[in-house]
Design an enzyme around this catalytic site. Structure first.
Site, PDB file in Angstrom:
ATOM      1  N   LEU A 109      80.941  16.403  30.747  1.00  0.00           N
ATOM      2  CA  LEU A 109      80.832  16.688  32.187  1.00  0.00           C
ATOM      3  C   LEU A 109      80.764  15.415  33.029  1.00  0.00           C
ATOM      4  O   LEU A 109      80.987  15.456  34.230  1.00  0.00           O
ATOM      5  CB  LEU A 109      79.556  17.491  32.472  1.00  0.00           C
ATOM      6  CG  LEU A 109      79.541  18.971  32.147  1.00  0.00           C
ATOM      7  CD1 LEU A 109      78.229  19.572  32.638  1.00  0.00           C
ATOM      8  CD2 LEU A 109      80.703  19.691  32.823  1.00  0.00           C
TER       9      LEU A 109
ATOM     10  N   SER B 242      70.486  29.370  38.673  1.00  0.00           N
ATOM     11  CA  SER B 242      69.170  29.628  38.085  1.00  0.00           C
ATOM     12  C   SER B 242      68.146  30.133  39.095  1.00  0.00           C
ATOM     13  O   SER B 242      68.123  29.698  40.255  1.00  0.00           O
ATOM     14  CB  SER B 242      68.663  28.316  37.476  1.00  0.00           C
ATOM     15  OG  SER B 242      67.288  28.409  37.193  1.00  0.00           O
TER      16      SER B 242
ATOM     17  N   GLU C 142      65.306  29.155  39.115  1.00  0.00           N
ATOM     18  CA  GLU C 142      64.514  27.979  39.514  1.00  0.00           C
ATOM     19  C   GLU C 142      64.828  27.577  40.958  1.00  0.00           C
ATOM     20  O   GLU C 142      64.029  26.900  41.602  1.00  0.00           O
ATOM     21  CB  GLU C 142      64.815  26.802  38.581  1.00  0.00           C
ATOM     22  CG  GLU C 142      64.062  26.832  37.276  1.00  0.00           C
ATOM     23  CD  GLU C 142      62.575  26.525  37.444  1.00  0.00           C
ATOM     24  OE1 GLU C 142      62.243  25.446  37.933  1.00  0.00           O
ATOM     25  OE2 GLU C 142      61.761  27.376  37.077  1.00  0.00           O
TER      26      GLU C 142
ATOM     27  N   TYR D 286      65.826  19.311  38.607  1.00  0.00           N
ATOM     28  CA  TYR D 286      66.738  20.279  37.980  1.00  0.00           C
ATOM     29  C   TYR D 286      67.116  21.375  38.973  1.00  0.00           C
ATOM     30  O   TYR D 286      68.295  21.698  39.154  1.00  0.00           O
ATOM     31  CB  TYR D 286      66.073  20.905  36.744  1.00  0.00           C
ATOM     32  CG  TYR D 286      66.772  22.142  36.230  1.00  0.00           C
ATOM     33  CD1 TYR D 286      67.916  22.047  35.435  1.00  0.00           C
ATOM     34  CD2 TYR D 286      66.314  23.427  36.551  1.00  0.00           C
ATOM     35  CE1 TYR D 286      68.569  23.194  34.971  1.00  0.00           C
ATOM     36  CE2 TYR D 286      66.956  24.570  36.100  1.00  0.00           C
ATOM     37  CZ  TYR D 286      68.083  24.444  35.304  1.00  0.00           C
ATOM     38  OH  TYR D 286      68.732  25.573  34.853  1.00  0.00           O
TER      39      TYR D 286
HETATM   40  P1  NAP Z   1      71.013  24.906  26.662  1.00  0.00           P
HETATM   41  O1  NAP Z   1      70.699  25.670  25.423  1.00  0.00           O
HETATM   42  O2  NAP Z   1      70.169  23.740  27.039  1.00  0.00           O
HETATM   43  O3  NAP Z   1      72.537  24.398  26.542  1.00  0.00           O
HETATM   44  C1  NAP Z   1      73.062  23.437  27.414  1.00  0.00           C
HETATM   45  C2  NAP Z   1      74.468  23.100  26.990  1.00  0.00           C
HETATM   46  O4  NAP Z   1      75.005  22.109  27.883  1.00  0.00           O
HETATM   47  C3  NAP Z   1      74.595  22.517  25.578  1.00  0.00           C
HETATM   48  O5  NAP Z   1      75.735  23.057  24.963  1.00  0.00           O
HETATM   49  C4  NAP Z   1      74.806  21.024  25.853  1.00  0.00           C
HETATM   50  O6  NAP Z   1      75.517  20.344  24.843  1.00  0.00           O
HETATM   51  C5  NAP Z   1      75.658  21.104  27.111  1.00  0.00           C
HETATM   52  N1  NAP Z   1      75.719  19.835  27.837  1.00  0.00           N
HETATM   53  C6  NAP Z   1      74.686  19.156  28.354  1.00  0.00           C
HETATM   54  N2  NAP Z   1      75.128  18.051  28.961  1.00  0.00           N
HETATM   55  C7  NAP Z   1      76.476  18.012  28.815  1.00  0.00           C
HETATM   56  C8  NAP Z   1      77.514  17.113  29.200  1.00  0.00           C
HETATM   57  N3  NAP Z   1      77.255  15.990  29.869  1.00  0.00           N
HETATM   58  N4  NAP Z   1      78.794  17.417  28.899  1.00  0.00           N
HETATM   59  C9  NAP Z   1      79.078  18.532  28.208  1.00  0.00           C
HETATM   60  N5  NAP Z   1      78.145  19.425  27.803  1.00  0.00           N
HETATM   61  C10 NAP Z   1      76.856  19.160  28.100  1.00  0.00           C
HETATM   62  O7  NAP Z   1      71.040  25.884  27.915  1.00  0.00           O
HETATM   63  P2  NAP Z   1      71.122  27.494  27.972  1.00  0.00           P
HETATM   64  O8  NAP Z   1      69.736  28.044  27.925  1.00  0.00           O
HETATM   65  O9  NAP Z   1      72.159  27.989  27.033  1.00  0.00           O
HETATM   66  O10 NAP Z   1      71.606  27.705  29.477  1.00  0.00           O
HETATM   67  C11 NAP Z   1      72.993  27.703  29.813  1.00  0.00           C
HETATM   68  C12 NAP Z   1      73.154  27.372  31.281  1.00  0.00           C
HETATM   69  O11 NAP Z   1      72.469  28.334  32.070  1.00  0.00           O
HETATM   70  C13 NAP Z   1      72.557  26.015  31.706  1.00  0.00           C
HETATM   71  O12 NAP Z   1      73.388  25.513  32.732  1.00  0.00           O
HETATM   72  C14 NAP Z   1      71.186  26.373  32.259  1.00  0.00           C
HETATM   73  O13 NAP Z   1      70.778  25.392  33.184  1.00  0.00           O
HETATM   74  C15 NAP Z   1      71.497  27.718  32.904  1.00  0.00           C
HETATM   75  N6  NAP Z   1      70.385  28.654  32.999  1.00  0.00           N
HETATM   76  C16 NAP Z   1      69.671  28.975  31.882  1.00  0.00           C
HETATM   77  C17 NAP Z   1      68.653  29.926  31.969  1.00  0.00           C
HETATM   78  C18 NAP Z   1      67.846  30.310  30.756  1.00  0.00           C
HETATM   79  O14 NAP Z   1      66.786  30.929  30.942  1.00  0.00           O
HETATM   80  N7  NAP Z   1      68.306  30.033  29.546  1.00  0.00           N
HETATM   81  C19 NAP Z   1      68.394  30.557  33.205  1.00  0.00           C
HETATM   82  C20 NAP Z   1      69.161  30.214  34.302  1.00  0.00           C
HETATM   83  C21 NAP Z   1      70.180  29.275  34.202  1.00  0.00           C
HETATM   84  P3  NAP Z   1      74.798  19.510  23.645  1.00  0.00           P
HETATM   85  O15 NAP Z   1      74.624  20.503  22.535  1.00  0.00           O
HETATM   86  O16 NAP Z   1      75.786  18.456  23.359  1.00  0.00           O
HETATM   87  O17 NAP Z   1      73.489  19.010  24.183  1.00  0.00           O
HETATM   88  O1  G4F Z   2      60.168  27.652  29.217  1.00  0.00           O
HETATM   89  P1  G4F Z   2      60.148  26.729  30.367  1.00  0.00           P
HETATM   90  O2  G4F Z   2      60.285  25.283  30.079  1.00  0.00           O
HETATM   91  O3  G4F Z   2      61.249  27.253  31.375  1.00  0.00           O
HETATM   92  P2  G4F Z   2      61.493  27.044  32.951  1.00  0.00           P
HETATM   93  O4  G4F Z   2      60.908  25.791  33.441  1.00  0.00           O
HETATM   94  O5  G4F Z   2      61.077  28.317  33.623  1.00  0.00           O
HETATM   95  O6  G4F Z   2      63.081  26.885  32.998  1.00  0.00           O
HETATM   96  C1  G4F Z   2      63.944  27.721  32.236  1.00  0.00           C
HETATM   97  O7  G4F Z   2      64.315  28.831  33.000  1.00  0.00           O
HETATM   98  C2  G4F Z   2      65.089  28.531  34.173  1.00  0.00           C
HETATM   99  C3  G4F Z   2      65.385  29.854  34.876  1.00  0.00           C
HETATM  100  O8  G4F Z   2      64.357  30.144  35.786  1.00  0.00           O
HETATM  101  C4  G4F Z   2      66.345  27.813  33.745  1.00  0.00           C
HETATM  102  F1  G4F Z   2      67.116  27.550  34.837  1.00  0.00           F
HETATM  103  C5  G4F Z   2      65.999  26.538  33.017  1.00  0.00           C
HETATM  104  O9  G4F Z   2      67.201  25.912  32.562  1.00  0.00           O
HETATM  105  C6  G4F Z   2      65.145  26.890  31.816  1.00  0.00           C
HETATM  106  O10 G4F Z   2      65.927  27.630  30.903  1.00  0.00           O
HETATM  107  O11 G4F Z   2      58.759  26.911  31.172  1.00  0.00           O
HETATM  108  C7  G4F Z   2      58.307  28.169  31.608  1.00  0.00           C
HETATM  109  C8  G4F Z   2      56.882  28.063  32.126  1.00  0.00           C
HETATM  110  C9  G4F Z   2      56.667  26.925  33.134  1.00  0.00           C
HETATM  111  O12 G4F Z   2      55.892  27.404  34.213  1.00  0.00           O
HETATM  112  C10 G4F Z   2      55.879  25.890  32.358  1.00  0.00           C
HETATM  113  O13 G4F Z   2      54.988  25.097  33.161  1.00  0.00           O
HETATM  114  O14 G4F Z   2      56.034  27.766  31.015  1.00  0.00           O
HETATM  115  C11 G4F Z   2      55.090  26.786  31.407  1.00  0.00           C
HETATM  116  N1  G4F Z   2      54.619  26.055  30.224  1.00  0.00           N
HETATM  117  C12 G4F Z   2      53.311  25.999  29.823  1.00  0.00           C
HETATM  118  N2  G4F Z   2      53.185  25.217  28.746  1.00  0.00           N
HETATM  119  C13 G4F Z   2      55.342  25.291  29.395  1.00  0.00           C
HETATM  120  C14 G4F Z   2      54.436  24.764  28.460  1.00  0.00           C
HETATM  121  N3  G4F Z   2      56.671  25.021  29.349  1.00  0.00           N
HETATM  122  C15 G4F Z   2      57.120  24.221  28.350  1.00  0.00           C
HETATM  123  N4  G4F Z   2      58.445  23.990  28.267  1.00  0.00           N
HETATM  124  N5  G4F Z   2      56.269  23.658  27.429  1.00  0.00           N
HETATM  125  C16 G4F Z   2      54.911  23.898  27.437  1.00  0.00           C
HETATM  126  O15 G4F Z   2      54.154  23.380  26.600  1.00  0.00           O
END
Ligand code: NAP
Ligand code: G4F
Length: 320
Positions: A58, A124, A126, A148
């Site tokens: 990217l 997101s 967020e 983020y």
């Molecule tokens: P993830 O497990 O962290 O996966 C992120 C992906 O992005 C990985 O394949 C990573 O590749 C790739 N990537 C990072 N930097 C890159 C770069 N410079 N060039 C090409 N690829 C790159 O995230 P996910 O949970 O599947 O989430 C997918 C998307 O949805 C993300 O954009 C996240 O921010 C968004 N999102 C997630 C949630 C959630 O709750 N999971 C909610 C809302 C939005 P590598 O394996 O090489 O690191």
């Molecule tokens: O699991 P988290 O790190 O997820 P967060 O920050 O909600 O973000 C995830 O969801 C977003 C969608 O709303 C995505 F966009 C984003 O890419 C990601 O997938 O934390 C969830 C909550 C937070 O409030 C954090 O403060 O859990 C709380 N928490 C408490 N102890 C912790 C911890 N989070 C993490 N990661 N590690 C801890 O030890």
């Protein structure tokens, strides 16, 4: 002829589930992977013969143009991002480059070489951050609380801007937290279920966490990738909130996860200030009525079943 889809972020949680789903629907799937000195493909090992991988980053415009040119996609799913909120405070500029400018690079690549392709942006909940209303829907104003979330807010608006400026079929899915056994171990849900499995099996003695009172609307990733695909099948492009409509605290997650293996979380969890954030998102809860009415999308996995699914998967992974 089979539809062609290009997925960025295919090595991540969502990319792997989306690839499974699109292959089941008969798509030809292309996955963008960045070069790494170590193996990052554990989530998609089972798909290695069924997906064509294209190396691109990217951060590198020419490489993403080349990937789009090679894939000639009907649909592009832009899931790649620096997605871990705490890292966005320690690496704010890099997060902006991946998570914000990366979206523009993908849109520019599409505009130059595949202007008819449909584009999905992984936005997101967020972005709602310090929430202005409860529950949050497509019209709720944003108040991002981390670098983020600020970067994702840019990605959301630039996607809408390209739709309005160039007539591209570009949509933004505002997805609330979604989890699974393939979730990265740094996110709180997987950190907990991995910790529970280790403690139950005698491999660890405690679990150190940050804020136990924050609340999230947690769903199952397998359900959420279905919504991504549905958004690109509509007659007109639009943005959608995807959520369960229920919120739970980290503490409630702990109670169910530890309870599932007959343990009490209070005996093992230690609060550690290292895991507190400079600015917290206290509570998220989404209203996905638009997705229900227009896409026919509803979640199928309850919070309780999700927690149990993840604990059982981690127990199995650790050899139980
Ligand atoms: P993830 O497990 O962290 O996966 C992120 C992906 O992005 C990985 O394949 C990573 O590749 C790739 N990537 C990072 N930097 C890159 C770069 N410079 N060039 C090409 N690829 C790159 O995230 P996910 O949970 O599947 O989430 C997918 C998307 O949805 C993300 O954009 C996240 O921010 C968004 N999102 C997630 C949630 C959630 O709750 N999971 C909610 C809302 C939005 P590598 O394996 O090489 O690191
Ligand atoms: O699991 P988290 O790190 O997820 P967060 O920050 O909600 O973000 C995830 O969801 C977003 C969608 O709303 C995505 F966009 C984003 O890419 C990601 O997938 O934390 C969830 C909550 C937070 O409030 C954090 O403060 O859990 C709380 N928490 C408490 N102890 C912790 C911890 N989070 C993490 N990661 N590690 C801890 O030890």
């Amino acid at each position: 002829m089979a539809k062609r889809a290009l997925i960025t972020g295919i090595t991540g949680q969502d990319g792997s589930y989306l690839a499974d789903h699109l292959l089941d629907l008969g798509y030809e799937v292309f996955g963008m992977i960045r070069r790494s000195s170590t193996e990052t493909t554990s989530r998609i090992e089972h798909l290695e013969d069924r997906v064509e991988f294209l190396q691109a980053d990217l951060l590198d415009q020419a490489s993403v143009v080349k990937a789009v040119e090679t894939a000639r996609p009907d649909e592009i799913y832009n899931l790649a991002a620096q997605s871990f909120v705490p890292t966005s405070w320690s690496q704010p500029v890099l997060t902006g480059q991946f998570t914000a400018m990366g979206v523009t690079r993908m849109l520019e690549a599409l505009r130059q070489v595949a202007p008819e392709a449909r584009f999905y942006q992984a936005s997101s909940s967020e972005m709602f951050g310090k929430v202005r209303e409860v529950p949050q829907n497509e019209l709720t104003p944003f108040h991002p609380r981390s670098p983020y979330a600020v970067a994702k807010t840019y990605g959301h608006h630039i996607t809408i801007n390209y739709r309005e400026s160039y007539g591209i079929f570009a949509v933004s899915g505002i997805l609330f937290n979604h989890e699974s056994p393939r979730r990265g171990r740094e996110f709180v849900t997987r950190k907990i279920t991995d910790g529970v499995a280790r403690i139950k099996l005698g491999l660890a003695k405690e679990l150190r966490l940050g804020n136990l009172d924050s609340e999230r609307d947690w769903g199952y990733a397998g359900d959420y990738v279905r919504a991504m695909h549905l958004m690109l099948q509509q007659d007109e492009p639009g943005d959608f909130v995807i959520a369960t409509g229920r919120t739970h605290s980290v503490r409630q997650f702990l109670e169910i996860a530890f309870g599932h293996v007959d343990l009490n979380y209070e005996d093992y969890v230690k609060q550690d200030p290292r895991f507190l954030r400079p600015a917290e998102v206290d509570q998220l809860i989404g209203d996905s009525s638009k997705a229900k009415n227009e896409l026919g999308w509803v979640p199928t996995v309850s919070f309780e079943d999700l927690v149990v699914m993840m604990v059982d998967a981690d127990l199995a992974l650790h050899g139980a």
